[in-house]
Design a protein around this motif. Structure first.
Motif, short mmCIF file in Angstrom:
data_model
loop_
_atom_site.label_atom_id
_atom_site.label_comp_id
_atom_site.label_asym_id
_atom_site.label_seq_id
_atom_site.Cartn_x
_atom_site.Cartn_y
_atom_site.Cartn_z
N GLY A 102 0.75 -1.24 0.00
CA GLY A 102 0.00 0.00 0.00
C GLY A 102 0.79 1.29 0.00
N GLU A 104 2.23 4.52 -1.32
CA GLU A 104 1.82 5.37 -2.44
C GLU A 104 2.68 6.63 -2.47
N LEU A 105 2.49 7.41 -3.50
CA LEU A 105 3.22 8.67 -3.65
C LEU A 105 3.11 9.53 -2.39
N HIS A 107 2.85 8.80 0.69
CA HIS A 107 3.72 8.37 1.78
C HIS A 107 5.15 8.89 1.57
N PHE A 144 10.34 4.47 -4.56
CA PHE A 144 8.99 4.58 -5.09
C PHE A 144 8.90 4.10 -6.53
N GLU A 148 6.47 1.14 -7.94
CA GLU A 148 5.55 1.36 -9.06
C GLU A 148 5.87 0.46 -10.25
N ARG A 151 4.39 -2.83 -9.62
CA ARG A 151 2.94 -2.81 -9.80
C ARG A 151 2.54 -2.69 -11.27
N ALA A 159 7.91 7.14 -11.86
CA ALA A 159 6.97 7.38 -10.77
C ALA A 159 7.43 8.48 -9.82
#
Length: 166
Positions: A102, A104-105, A107, A144, A148, A151, A159
């Motif tokens: 979980g 994400e940007l 964070h 990050f 990404e 994912r 990202a």
């Protein structure tokens, strides 16, 4: 006519001496602007105090860090390795972060915002803030982007471009 004779490899001790010299130069340059071991200790302590009080990030860290003194010691070694090229840190931060579901940007933006605020609070010299903030952003971007890319494949390759700069 070209000389195709191979030259002997540089003796191992010369390579080692050169690496040690470069490490010493990097450390001296950082220390000249106030990024010494005491600064790194204060930075890590202050930053992680902010993390532990943060509404968004505290729970992520609390669920994974069970021995804060040991974690802080490890993070100090990490930042000395990054900023002084000390070589004392071993580990794989990438794998640790890839295992956190979980992320994400937002964070990473919050992490950097807290990091930059810590640097401004402790700033020994504007050049020090630039040096340390640049390394922190590079690390956040790398982590990050890897998350990404895992994912989304290659679509996640840029990202980190939205991450803030100091």
């Amino acid at each position: 006519m070209l000389n195709t004779a191979s030259t002997p490899a540089q003796p191992q001790s010369d390579v080692r001496d050169f690496a040690l010299q470069k490490r010493a130069e990097k450390r001296a340059a950082a220390e000249a602007i106030g990024v010494d071991a005491d600064f790194i200790d204060a930075m890590v302590e202050t930053f992680y105090a902010a993390i532990r009080a943060d509404d968004l990030l505290a729970e992520i860290f609390a669920s994974r860090v069970h021995d804060w003194p040991a974690h802080l010691t490890r993070m100090k070694a990490f930042w000395r390795s990054v900023l002084h090229n000390s070589g004392e840190f071993s580990g794989n931060p990438m794998l640790k972060h890839l295992a956190i579901p979980g992320l994400e940007l937002g964070h990473f933006v919050r992490w950097l915002d807290l990091f930059y605020a810590t640097l401004r609070q402790l700033e020994p010299h504007p050049e020090a803030t630039g040096l340390v903030a640049g390394r922190a952003r590079m690390i956040a971007d790398s982590l990050f982007t890897a998350i990404e890319m895992r994912r989304s494949g290659l679509a996640g390759g840029r990202a980190g471009r939205e991450l803030p700069h100091a």
